[in-house]
Design an enzyme around this catalytic site. Sequence first.
Site, PDB file in Angstrom:
ATOM      1  N   GLN A 199     -12.670   3.750  13.931  1.00 32.24           N
ATOM      2  CA  GLN A 199     -13.205   4.949  13.177  1.00 32.24           C
ATOM      3  C   GLN A 199     -14.484   4.119  12.290  1.00 32.24           C
ATOM      4  OE1 GLN A 199     -11.825   7.628   9.994  1.00 32.24           O
ATOM      5  NE2 GLN A 199     -12.372   8.906  11.742  1.00 32.24           N
TER       6      GLN A 199
ATOM      7  N   ARG B 164      -9.581   9.824  13.663  1.00 27.62           N
ATOM      8  CA  ARG B 164      -8.629  10.381  12.677  1.00 27.62           C
ATOM      9  C   ARG B 164      -9.481  11.566  11.768  1.00 27.62           C
ATOM     10  NH1 ARG B 164      -8.103   9.252   7.088  1.00 27.62           N
ATOM     11  NH2 ARG B 164      -9.480   7.336   7.073  1.00 27.62           N
TER      12      ARG B 164
ATOM     13  N   GLU C 163     -16.004  11.373   2.037  1.00 29.49           N
ATOM     14  CA  GLU C 163     -16.334  12.734   2.756  1.00 29.49           C
ATOM     15  C   GLU C 163     -16.296  14.013   1.882  1.00 29.49           C
ATOM     16  OE1 GLU C 163     -15.349  12.798   7.160  1.00 29.49           O
ATOM     17  OE2 GLU C 163     -13.951  14.162   6.405  1.00 29.49           O
TER      18      GLU C 163
ATOM     19  N   GLY D  15       4.053   1.077   2.403  1.00 22.31           N
ATOM     20  CA  GLY D  15       4.953   0.250   2.103  1.00 22.31           C
ATOM     21  C   GLY D  15       5.758   0.647   0.920  1.00 22.31           C
TER      22      GLY D  15
ATOM     23  N   LEU E 142     -17.745   2.797   0.347  1.00 22.47           N
ATOM     24  CA  LEU E 142     -17.884   3.972   1.012  1.00 22.47           C
ATOM     25  C   LEU E 142     -18.171   5.150   0.029  1.00 22.47           C
ATOM     26  CD1 LEU E 142     -16.410   5.572   3.571  1.00 22.47           C
ATOM     27  CD2 LEU E 142     -14.374   6.082   1.923  1.00 22.47           C
TER      28      LEU E 142
ATOM     29  N   HIS F 143     -14.450   1.607   9.183  1.00 21.78           N
ATOM     30  CA  HIS F 143     -13.495   2.433   8.156  1.00 21.78           C
ATOM     31  C   HIS F 143     -12.153   2.467   8.570  1.00 21.78           C
ATOM     32  CE1 HIS F 143     -12.805   4.924   4.827  1.00 21.78           C
ATOM     33  NE2 HIS F 143     -12.414   5.853   5.727  1.00 21.78           N
TER      34      HIS F 143
ATOM     35  N   GLY G 103       0.780  -1.243  -0.077  1.00 26.02           N
ATOM     36  CA  GLY G 103       0.047   0.072  -0.052  1.00 26.02           C
ATOM     37  C   GLY G 103       0.934   1.221   0.200  1.00 26.02           C
TER      38      GLY G 103
ATOM     39  N   PHE H  71     -13.154  18.993   3.797  1.00 29.35           N
ATOM     40  CA  PHE H  71     -13.004  17.540   4.193  1.00 29.35           C
ATOM     41  C   PHE H  71     -13.511  17.981   5.780  1.00 29.35           C
ATOM     42  CE2 PHE H  71     -11.833  13.155   3.094  1.00 29.35           C
ATOM     43  CZ  PHE H  71     -12.067  13.551   2.002  1.00 29.35           C
TER      44      PHE H  71
ATOM     45  N   HIS I 123     -17.054   5.385   9.431  1.00 31.30           N
ATOM     46  CA  HIS I 123     -17.242   6.606   8.559  1.00 31.30           C
ATOM     47  C   HIS I 123     -18.914   6.701   8.526  1.00 31.30           C
ATOM     48  CE1 HIS I 123     -17.231   8.864   5.120  1.00 31.30           C
ATOM     49  NE2 HIS I 123     -15.891   8.924   4.935  1.00 31.30           N
TER      50      HIS I 123
ATOM     51  N   GLU J 120      -1.304   2.322   8.102  1.00 28.42           N
ATOM     52  CA  GLU J 120      -2.734   2.264   9.006  1.00 28.42           C
ATOM     53  C   GLU J 120      -2.193   0.911  10.044  1.00 28.42           C
ATOM     54  OE1 GLU J 120      -6.306   1.856   7.023  1.00 28.42           O
ATOM     55  OE2 GLU J 120      -7.430   1.094   8.734  1.00 28.42           O
TER      56      GLU J 120
ATOM     57  N   ARG K 250     -15.632  12.622  12.032  1.00 30.21           N
ATOM     58  CA  ARG K 250     -16.662  11.554  11.625  1.00 30.21           C
ATOM     59  C   ARG K 250     -17.211  10.983  12.753  1.00 30.21           C
ATOM     60  NH1 ARG K 250     -12.159   9.177   7.327  1.00 30.21           N
ATOM     61  NH2 ARG K 250     -12.767  10.605   5.862  1.00 30.21           N
TER      62      ARG K 250
HETATM   63  C1  LIG Z   1     -12.589   2.963   0.848  1.00 25.81           C
HETATM   64  C2  LIG Z   1     -11.667   3.867   1.320  1.00 25.81           C
HETATM   65  C3  LIG Z   1     -11.327   4.973   1.162  1.00 25.81           C
HETATM   66  C4  LIG Z   1     -10.445   5.771   1.805  1.00 25.81           C
HETATM   67  N1  LIG Z   1     -10.209   7.242   1.309  1.00 25.81           N
HETATM   68  C5  LIG Z   1      -9.335   7.859   1.928  1.00 25.81           C
HETATM   69  C6  LIG Z   1      -9.036   9.240   1.770  1.00 25.81           C
HETATM   70  O1  LIG Z   1      -9.619   9.711   0.584  1.00 25.81           O
HETATM   71  N2  LIG Z   1      -8.034   9.794   2.175  1.00 25.81           N
HETATM   72  C7  LIG Z   1      -7.307   9.359   3.439  1.00 25.81           C
HETATM   73  O2  LIG Z   1      -6.248   9.852   3.630  1.00 25.81           O
HETATM   74  N3  LIG Z   1      -7.520   8.059   3.658  1.00 25.81           N
HETATM   75  C8  LIG Z   1      -8.459   7.131   3.047  1.00 25.81           C
HETATM   76  N4  LIG Z   1      -8.830   5.967   3.421  1.00 25.81           N
HETATM   77  C9  LIG Z   1      -7.787   5.238   4.349  1.00 25.81           C
HETATM   78  C10 LIG Z   1      -6.499   4.926   3.804  1.00 25.81           C
HETATM   79  O3  LIG Z   1      -6.818   4.758   2.497  1.00 25.81           O
HETATM   80  C11 LIG Z   1      -5.815   3.810   4.310  1.00 25.81           C
HETATM   81  O4  LIG Z   1      -5.830   3.999   5.807  1.00 25.81           O
HETATM   82  C12 LIG Z   1      -4.191   3.720   3.926  1.00 25.81           C
HETATM   83  O5  LIG Z   1      -4.349   3.916   2.539  1.00 25.81           O
HETATM   84  C13 LIG Z   1      -3.552   2.494   4.084  1.00 25.81           C
HETATM   85  O6  LIG Z   1      -2.306   2.326   3.716  1.00 25.81           O
HETATM   86  P1  LIG Z   1      -1.445   1.205   4.256  1.00 25.81           P
HETATM   87  O7  LIG Z   1      -0.090   1.431   3.017  1.00 25.81           O
HETATM   88  O8  LIG Z   1      -1.087   1.397   5.540  1.00 25.81           O
HETATM   89  O9  LIG Z   1      -2.093  -0.028   3.825  1.00 25.81           O
HETATM   90  P2  LIG Z   1      -2.864  -0.880   2.733  1.00 25.81           P
HETATM   91  O10 LIG Z   1      -3.026   0.075   1.285  1.00 25.81           O
HETATM   92  O11 LIG Z   1      -4.154  -1.306   3.332  1.00 25.81           O
HETATM   93  O12 LIG Z   1      -1.984  -2.034   2.363  1.00 25.81           O
HETATM   94  C14 LIG Z   1      -1.792  -3.071   3.192  1.00 25.81           C
HETATM   95  C15 LIG Z   1      -0.670  -4.114   2.393  1.00 25.81           C
HETATM   96  O13 LIG Z   1      -0.404  -5.193   3.324  1.00 25.81           O
HETATM   97  C16 LIG Z   1      -0.420  -6.331   2.714  1.00 25.81           C
HETATM   98  N5  LIG Z   1      -0.598  -7.364   3.707  1.00 25.81           N
HETATM   99  C17 LIG Z   1      -1.283  -7.399   4.702  1.00 25.81           C
HETATM  100  N6  LIG Z   1      -1.289  -8.699   5.380  1.00 25.81           N
HETATM  101  C18 LIG Z   1      -0.443  -9.396   4.667  1.00 25.81           C
HETATM  102  C19 LIG Z   1       0.255 -10.833   4.783  1.00 25.81           C
HETATM  103  N7  LIG Z   1      -0.310 -11.418   6.069  1.00 25.81           N
HETATM  104  N8  LIG Z   1       1.141 -11.114   4.007  1.00 25.81           N
HETATM  105  C20 LIG Z   1       1.518 -10.362   3.053  1.00 25.81           C
HETATM  106  N9  LIG Z   1       1.107  -9.022   2.763  1.00 25.81           N
HETATM  107  C21 LIG Z   1      -0.049  -8.639   3.613  1.00 25.81           C
HETATM  108  C22 LIG Z   1      -1.417  -6.276   1.685  1.00 25.81           C
HETATM  109  O14 LIG Z   1      -1.245  -7.316   0.529  1.00 25.81           O
HETATM  110  C23 LIG Z   1      -1.333  -4.627   0.995  1.00 25.81           C
HETATM  111  O15 LIG Z   1      -0.336  -4.779   0.056  1.00 25.81           O
HETATM  112  C24 LIG Z   1      -9.653   5.193   2.720  1.00 25.81           C
HETATM  113  C25 LIG Z   1     -10.091   4.040   3.267  1.00 25.81           C
HETATM  114  C26 LIG Z   1     -10.960   2.907   2.428  1.00 25.81           C
HETATM  115  C27 LIG Z   1     -11.158   1.712   3.056  1.00 25.81           C
END
Ligand SMILES: Cc1cc2nc3c(=O)[nH]c(=O)nc-3n(C[C@H](O)[C@H](O)[C@H](O)COP(=O)(O)OP(=O)(O)OC[C@H]3O[C@@H](n4cnc5c(N)ncnc54)[C@H](O)[C@@H]3O)c2cc1C
Length: 574
Positions: free
Chosen positions: A235, A389, A250, A16, A247, A347, A13, A115, A237, A378, A281
Site C-alpha cells: 500500500q 488495507r 488520513e 508483539g 506521513l 506505507h 510493536g 477515515f 499512502h 504487519e 488509499r
Molecule cells: C507513520 C505511520 C503511521 C501509521 N498510522 C496508523 C494508524 O493511524 N492506524 C493504523 O491502524 N495503522 C497505522 N499504521 C500502520 C501500523 O502502525 C503498523 O502496521 C503496525 O503498528 C505494525 O505493528 P507490528 O507490531 O506488526 O510491527 P512494528 O510496530 O513495526 O514492530 C516491529 C518489531 O519487530 C522488531 N524486529 C524487526 N526485525 C527484527 C530483527 N531482525 N531482530 C529483532 N527484532 C526485529 C522491531 O524491533 C520492532 O520491535 C501506521 C504506520 C506508519 C508507518
Amino acid sequence: MRHQFDTVIIGSGLAGLRAALEASGEGSVAVLSKLYPTRSHSTTAQGGIGAALGNEEPDKPEWHFYDTVKGSDFLGDQDAIEIMCEDAIRAIIELEHLGVPFSRTKEGRIAQRHFGGHTRDFGVAPVRRACYSADRTGHAIVFALYEQCQLKGVKFFPEFFVSDIVIDNTRCHGVITLEISTGEFHIFSSKVTLIASGGYGRVFKTTSNAYASTGDCLSILYNRGIPLEDMEFFQFHPTGLYGLGILITEGARGEGGILINGKGERFMERYAPTIKDLAPRDMVCRAILTEIKEGRGIDGKDYVYLDIRNIPKRTLQERLPEITTFCKIYMGVDPSEQPIPVFPTAHYAMGGIPTDIDGRVFMDEKGSVVNGLFAAGECACVSVHGANRLGCNSLLDTVVFGRRSGKAIRGEIRDMEYGRIRNNELERSRMLIDSILTNDGKEKIANIKTDLQDRMMEHCSVFREEKNLKGLIDSIRILKERAEDIGLKDKTRKFNTELIDALELKHMLTLSEVIASSALERKESRGAHYRVDCPKRDDTSWLKHTFAFKTEGAIEFRYKPVAITKFQPEERQY
Ligand SMILES: Cc1cc2nc3c(=O)[nH]c(=O)nc-3n(C[C@H](O)[C@H](O)[C@H](O)COP(=O)(O)OP(=O)(O)OC[C@H]3O[C@@H](n4cnc5c(N)ncnc54)[C@H](O)[C@@H]3O)c2cc1C
C-alpha cells in the site's frame, strides 16, 4: 549464551506486546527487539484504530465488515475479517481499561473520526469509526501495553538482532540473535516462537516507514522454506510530505481536509463522487498520480496539495498537533495558513507470512502448519486486508490477532517440549556474519540500497507494467550479486551498525525480488496492485491468494482460494 523460554516473541510493536501480555498467563515469555522496545514503528501510528463503537453516530460491526471486504477489493478472507470487526469493540474497551488515554467526546465517551473507506449502511456515507488519541494513537497504545507487560514479568531483550529462526521440517525450535551492543550471539530455545516483526516499507525510496522496517524475519523464513503470501500488494499512502515521505495521517482528511490540484480543483469529486477525499488509499493514490501525469500537479510539478486550512485552529491543536509540527519543522509550512505539498508514500505491507486466524504459520497453500511457529501484525497475512488495507485497521489487526495468537500459544505450550538448537545452527549465523566482516569487497551498502529503493519506486510502486517488472527483477539479481562484494569500514563486533545495515540490505533484496516477481505473475489490477497492461480486475482467473516459495531455480508460485462467506465480489464504487 543460551536461554530457554516457553514463548519467544520477535518484535515489540503492538502485535508483539499484545501477544506477550496474553501469553504471559502461562509460562515464561521473552520479547526480542532490534530496537529499544518502545521505538518500534507502531509508536508512530497517528490517526486511529477502527471499531464500530457508534459513539458519535450509529455504526455496526457488520458495516465495518463490509467496508473492510470492499476495501480489500474482495481479496481479504471474510472469516478473518468478520472476527476482527466483531472483536473490535471489545478490543478498544480492553485497551481503555489497560490505560490507553483515548481522546474524548464532550460527554466523556471515546471520540471517533472519519477515515478512508469507512461508511455506514454499506457504503451510503462516511461514518466516524476511528478511535484516536490525538494524532499519537500508536504511541499511547504501545506505552500502555509495554507497562502492562512489565507488570506481568515479560522479559525484554532490547537491541537483540535476530539473525536466524531455526526450523527443521515442520518444527520451529527458536531463534539465534546477535546482541548489538556486544556483538555476542544468544540462542533462544522455545516451545513456541511468534514473529511480530512488522513491515518492510524501506524497500521503496519514498516511505512513511521507520528505518528498521526492513522485513528481516520474512526473508529469513522464506529462505527457510516458508512461503510468503500476497507480496504483490503493497500500500502507498496518498499523503506523504512531498520529497520526504513522512506521513500526514488520513485523520487530516477525516477532520475535513481536502486534496487540491494545480487548477485549485477538489479532484477527488471526480474519482469517488460519494465519499470523495475519504476514498480508500489505492484509489486516492492513483487519482493523485493521474492528476500529476495529466499536468494538473501544483504549478505543473509532481505533487498536489492537502488543504486543511478549513479545520479550526483549536481542532488542529487538540486532534492533529503532531502533524502540524511535522509540517512546520520539515516543510516550513504552517498548515493552518498554507496548503501542504503531498505525494504518495510507501506505507503498508498487506502481504506477509501466511497464518490461520490464531496466528499459526502455514507452510503451504493447503494449510499445513509449522509446529511452534506463530506470526501476527504487519508481518503476517491472515488475510484481513486483502489487496488494500483500510486506514485504522492495522492497529486493530495487531491487537485482535496478537491477542488471539497469545491465547492459542497459552493453550498449546502445556503439551510441548522445548526446541533443540544444535551448534551447527549457530555456526550458520556465525559464518554469515564473519564472512561479511572479513570481506574486503569494493561495494558500499548505501549505493546498493539507494539503487534498489530507486528502482522499486520507479517500477513497482503505484503503477506497474510487465516489461518494467521484468527489468526490475533482472536488476535486483545484479544488485544481489553486488551485495556479495560489500566491504565494511567497521570490522569490529561491538555496536557495529554497519554490520546490521549489511544484514538488513540482504533481506531487503530478497523481499524485493519476491514482491516484484509476485507482481509480475498477477496479470490483473486489484487494490494496491495496478497493472497498466492489465487494468481490469479479473475474478475468474485471479480471485486467489499468491503463495511464493523459494526453490533452487525461479520462485515457485502456488495459489489458495479466498474465503468468501457473506459478501460476493462486486464492482468497487465509492
Ligand atoms: C507513520 C505511520 C503511521 C501509521 N498510522 C496508523 C494508524 O493511524 N492506524 C493504523 O491502524 N495503522 C497505522 N499504521 C500502520 C501500523 O502502525 C503498523 O502496521 C503496525 O503498528 C505494525 O505493528 P507490528 O507490531 O506488526 O510491527 P512494528 O510496530 O513495526 O514492530 C516491529 C518489531 O519487530 C522488531 N524486529 C524487526 N526485525 C527484527 C530483527 N531482525 N531482530 C529483532 N527484532 C526485529 C522491531 O524491533 C520492532 O520491535 C501506521 C504506520 C506508519 C508507518
